[in-house]
Design a protein around this motif. Structure first.
Motif, PDB file in Angstrom:
ATOM      1  N   VAL A 244      -1.417  10.612   2.422  1.00 45.84           N
ATOM      2  CA  VAL A 244      -1.996   9.854   1.385  1.00 45.84           C
ATOM      3  C   VAL A 244      -3.337  10.630   0.828  1.00 45.84           C
ATOM      4  CG1 VAL A 244      -1.501   7.925   2.740  1.00 45.84           C
ATOM      5  CG2 VAL A 244      -3.450   9.148   3.548  1.00 45.84           C
ATOM      6  N   LYS A 245      -3.600  10.278  -0.297  1.00 47.41           N
ATOM      7  CA  LYS A 245      -4.713  10.861  -1.184  1.00 47.41           C
ATOM      8  C   LYS A 245      -5.890   9.976  -1.053  1.00 47.41           C
ATOM      9  CE  LYS A 245      -4.180  12.864  -5.118  1.00 47.41           C
ATOM     10  NZ  LYS A 245      -3.826  13.259  -6.585  1.00 47.41           N
TER      11      LYS A 245
ATOM     12  N   SER B 180      -8.322   9.822  -2.729  1.00 51.42           N
ATOM     13  CA  SER B 180      -8.754   8.976  -4.164  1.00 51.42           C
ATOM     14  C   SER B 180      -7.922   7.715  -4.165  1.00 51.42           C
ATOM     15  CB  SER B 180      -8.538   9.835  -5.214  1.00 51.42           C
ATOM     16  OG  SER B 180      -7.139  10.229  -5.223  1.00 51.42           O
ATOM     17  N   ASP B 181      -6.466   7.487  -3.507  1.00 49.71           N
ATOM     18  CA  ASP B 181      -5.984   6.561  -3.541  1.00 49.71           C
ATOM     19  C   ASP B 181      -6.185   5.272  -2.546  1.00 49.71           C
ATOM     20  OD1 ASP B 181      -4.350   7.515  -5.605  1.00 49.71           O
ATOM     21  OD2 ASP B 181      -2.862   8.162  -4.139  1.00 49.71           O
ATOM     22  N   LEU B 182      -7.233   5.652  -1.605  1.00 48.36           N
ATOM     23  CA  LEU B 182      -7.611   4.558  -0.511  1.00 48.36           C
ATOM     24  C   LEU B 182      -8.643   3.537  -1.106  1.00 48.36           C
ATOM     25  CD1 LEU B 182      -8.164   6.895   2.534  1.00 48.36           C
ATOM     26  CD2 LEU B 182      -5.943   5.813   1.800  1.00 48.36           C
ATOM     27  N   LYS B 183      -8.100   2.495  -0.856  1.00 44.77           N
ATOM     28  CA  LYS B 183      -8.912   1.295  -1.632  1.00 44.77           C
ATOM     29  C   LYS B 183     -10.341   1.158  -0.745  1.00 44.77           C
ATOM     30  CE  LYS B 183      -4.898  -1.250  -3.465  1.00 44.77           C
ATOM     31  NZ  LYS B 183      -4.421  -2.387  -3.364  1.00 44.77           N
TER      32      LYS B 183
ATOM     33  N   ASP C  59     -11.557  13.922  -4.641  1.00 45.94           N
ATOM     34  CA  ASP C  59     -10.389  13.406  -5.491  1.00 45.94           C
ATOM     35  C   ASP C  59      -9.016  14.156  -4.986  1.00 45.94           C
ATOM     36  OD1 ASP C  59     -11.982  11.528  -6.370  1.00 45.94           O
ATOM     37  OD2 ASP C  59     -11.985  12.169  -8.330  1.00 45.94           O
TER      38      ASP C  59
ATOM     39  N   ILE D 140      -5.909  15.446   0.529  1.00 46.09           N
ATOM     40  CA  ILE D 140      -4.708  14.905   0.749  1.00 46.09           C
ATOM     41  C   ILE D 140      -4.894  14.763   2.247  1.00 46.09           C
ATOM     42  CG2 ILE D 140      -2.125  14.877   0.751  1.00 46.09           C
ATOM     43  CD1 ILE D 140      -2.229  16.375  -1.869  1.00 46.09           C
TER      44      ILE D 140
ATOM     45  N   THR E  35       0.943  -1.240  -0.217  1.00 44.00           N
ATOM     46  CA  THR E  35      -0.029   0.108  -0.021  1.00 44.00           C
ATOM     47  C   THR E  35       0.685   1.312  -0.117  1.00 44.00           C
ATOM     48  OG1 THR E  35      -1.544  -1.061   1.271  1.00 44.00           O
ATOM     49  CG2 THR E  35      -1.878   1.204   1.162  1.00 44.00           C
ATOM     50  N   LYS E  36       0.622   2.079  -1.067  1.00 47.81           N
ATOM     51  CA  LYS E  36       1.804   3.033  -1.211  1.00 47.81           C
ATOM     52  C   LYS E  36       1.179   4.419  -0.740  1.00 47.81           C
ATOM     53  CE  LYS E  36       4.572   0.476  -3.290  1.00 47.81           C
ATOM     54  NZ  LYS E  36       5.606   0.138  -2.687  1.00 47.81           N
TER      55      LYS E  36
ATOM     56  N   PHE F 252       1.177   8.630  -0.935  1.00 46.92           N
ATOM     57  CA  PHE F 252       1.201   9.789  -1.967  1.00 46.92           C
ATOM     58  C   PHE F 252       2.801  10.475  -1.535  1.00 46.92           C
ATOM     59  CE2 PHE F 252       0.486  14.132  -3.370  1.00 46.92           C
ATOM     60  CZ  PHE F 252       0.453  13.990  -4.720  1.00 46.92           C
TER      61      PHE F 252
END
Length: 463
Positions: A119-120, A122-125, A135, A138, A104-105, A107
């Motif tokens: 973390v963004k 929009s990147d959170l699963k 979107d 952050i 899990t990367k 931002f």
């Protein structure tokens, strides 16, 4: 402060017999606690029994031994200068950042060696918000440890660690929304120390309009550590909208501005332990926070590449770290920097023989386009915050300092930050003779820990 467990294990290693160990432990108890000799003996016997029972050397299960043991570098934290904000510390932190690399990367990850992480949304699963467009939102987070020498001065300790945490959120372009407190006290610390620490924290939160939302209060080492030490840290969470002021945004041609700096925890420590207590009051301000607020609410925010605070190993250390991440170089003019250091703080540092370029000044560094440099400086000065252009970014990959009479030289962080107390001056700032061997041993230990992580992950997933 006495680490009874650590002392006992060390004495066992040195082949002291049980009675000798108990006698040494008794003396430690008698120093810190008003108890009878009989009570001290019973406690000492309990410590020894637990240390013997918890010894993993004779365990049959290799898996349990693997979990509970660790690979040793045979290099101590102190010898490597970990936490001392110099080249030795930077080396270890680069290795630590490798452990942040998971599937899990982030931002903005620890490998960037930036002031905070992010973390963004929009990147959170699997995370969905039904209302509004998020979107670009952050979440920025920061963890800040207290200054280790301010344990006996809890208000100033709490004040400066909280302000430092908020600074690192703000310089990434985030609005702080939450402060979390983690505090550990020695078994013999007065409860009043805890309250004074919280008073310092909440003073900054009140001034900055940021709520305290959670915390943890524990004893250092539980029953196995006696003394009155205070340690811990402050975590902070902030929100940024689209524009993250990360170091990786910096480019050649950018101007470097710096605001006035009067220091925080480091300068307070220098003042207190050199007997110049009056200088502490110079550090009690929120000008840095006010400067960030002005910039983040300006109409030229898009022209700000990155910001950071002058802390880690002073300007020497920060410029070196920033160059490493941004893959650029800088040229800085020393006379411009000197003029921005609080006069009383500068006088203190010169009086005690401390290089002001190697300590935390708590000044704001701003990397921006040339087009807004003058406007930004003017905006801050109109709010009684001194600021000036101190240099510019180039593609040299070096930190070049221009001294008086245009004398120019490359500067690097020392192995430790400038020695700002007597004990630090005794320990020194220069590279140890065995630096390369030490780094190799430490690197091997880090690799061993990463391999251990892989083994444990495989075991857990396959069970």
């Amino acid at each position: 402060m006495s680490d009874l467990e650590g002392l006992t294990r060390r004495l066992i290693e040195k082949r002291y017999n049980s009675e000798e160990i108990i006698e040494k432990l008794k003396k430690e108890y008698e120093l810190y606690k008003d108890i009878t000799e009989e009570r001290a003996r019973h406690l000492s016997e309990a410590v020894l029994e637990e240390c013997k029972s918890s010894d993993i050397n004779n365990l049959d299960s290799s898996y349990i031994k693997d979990i509970l043991g660790f690979s040793k570098a045979n290099i101590t934290i102190g010898k490597q200068g970990v936490g001392c904000r110099g080249a030795g510390d930077f080396f270890v932190h680069k290795l630590i950042s490798e452990f942040s690399e998971t599937s899990t990367k982030a931002f903005l990850a620890p490998k960037s060696l930036d002031d905070a992480g992010a973390v963004k949304i929009s990147d959170l699963k699997g995370f969905k918000i039904n209302e509004g467009n998020v979107d670009d939102l952050i979440i920025v987070s920061k963890m800040e440890g207290i200054h280790s020498r301010l344990s006996d001065f809890p208000f100033i300790c709490g004040f400066h660690v909280t302000r430092a945490c908020l600074r690192d959120l703000l310089v990434k372009g985030a609005t702080p929304i939450s402060i979390l407190v983690d505090v550990h006290l020695g078994d013999d610390a007065d409860v009043g120390k805890l309250f004074d620490f919280m008073a310092g924290i909440s003073t900054v939160c009140e001034l900055a309009d940021v709520p305290i939302t959670a915390g943890s209060t524990l004893r250092i080492g539980g029953d196995m550590v006696i003394g009155n030490r205070l340690t811990g840290g402050i975590a902070g969470v902030g929100l940024a909208n689209k524009h993250l002021l990360a170091r990786r945004n910096i480019r050649p041609g950018d101007k470097i501005l710096m605001s006035e700096g009067a220091g925080g925890g480091t300068i307070s420590t220098t003042a207190i332990y050199s007997g110049n207590h009056e200088v502490v009051k110079e550090t009690l301000n929120i000008k840095f926070l006010e400067a960030c607020d002005i910039i983040l609410n300006s109409d030229y925010l898009d022209e700000i590449r990155a910001m950071c605070d002058v802390t880690n190993g002073g300007l020497r250390g920060d410029l070196y770290e920033i160059n490493y991440e941004a893959q650029c170089g800088v040229k800085v003019f020393e006379n411009k920097v000197r003029n921005l250091v609080n006069p009383k703080v500068l006088e203190l540092l010169e009086k005690v023989g401390v290089d002001y370029l190697g300590v935390s000044l708590d000044a704001l560094l701003i990397y921006c386009s040339e087009s807004i440099s003058e406007t930004l400086i003017k905006d801050l000065e109109e709010n009684n915050i001194k600021c000036a252009e101190i240099g510019y970014v180039d593609d040299s990959l070096d930190v070049k300092m221009v001294w008086s009479k245009n004398k120019e030289e490359k500067i690097l962080p020392k192995f430790r930050e400038s020695a700002y107390t007597k004990i630090k001056q005794e320990i020194g700032e220069e590279d140890p003779q065995e630096k390369e061997r030490m780094e190799k041993a430490i690197e091997n230990t880090a690799l061993a820990a990463i391999e251990k992580r892989k083994r444990i992950l495989r075991k857990i997933r396959n069970d």
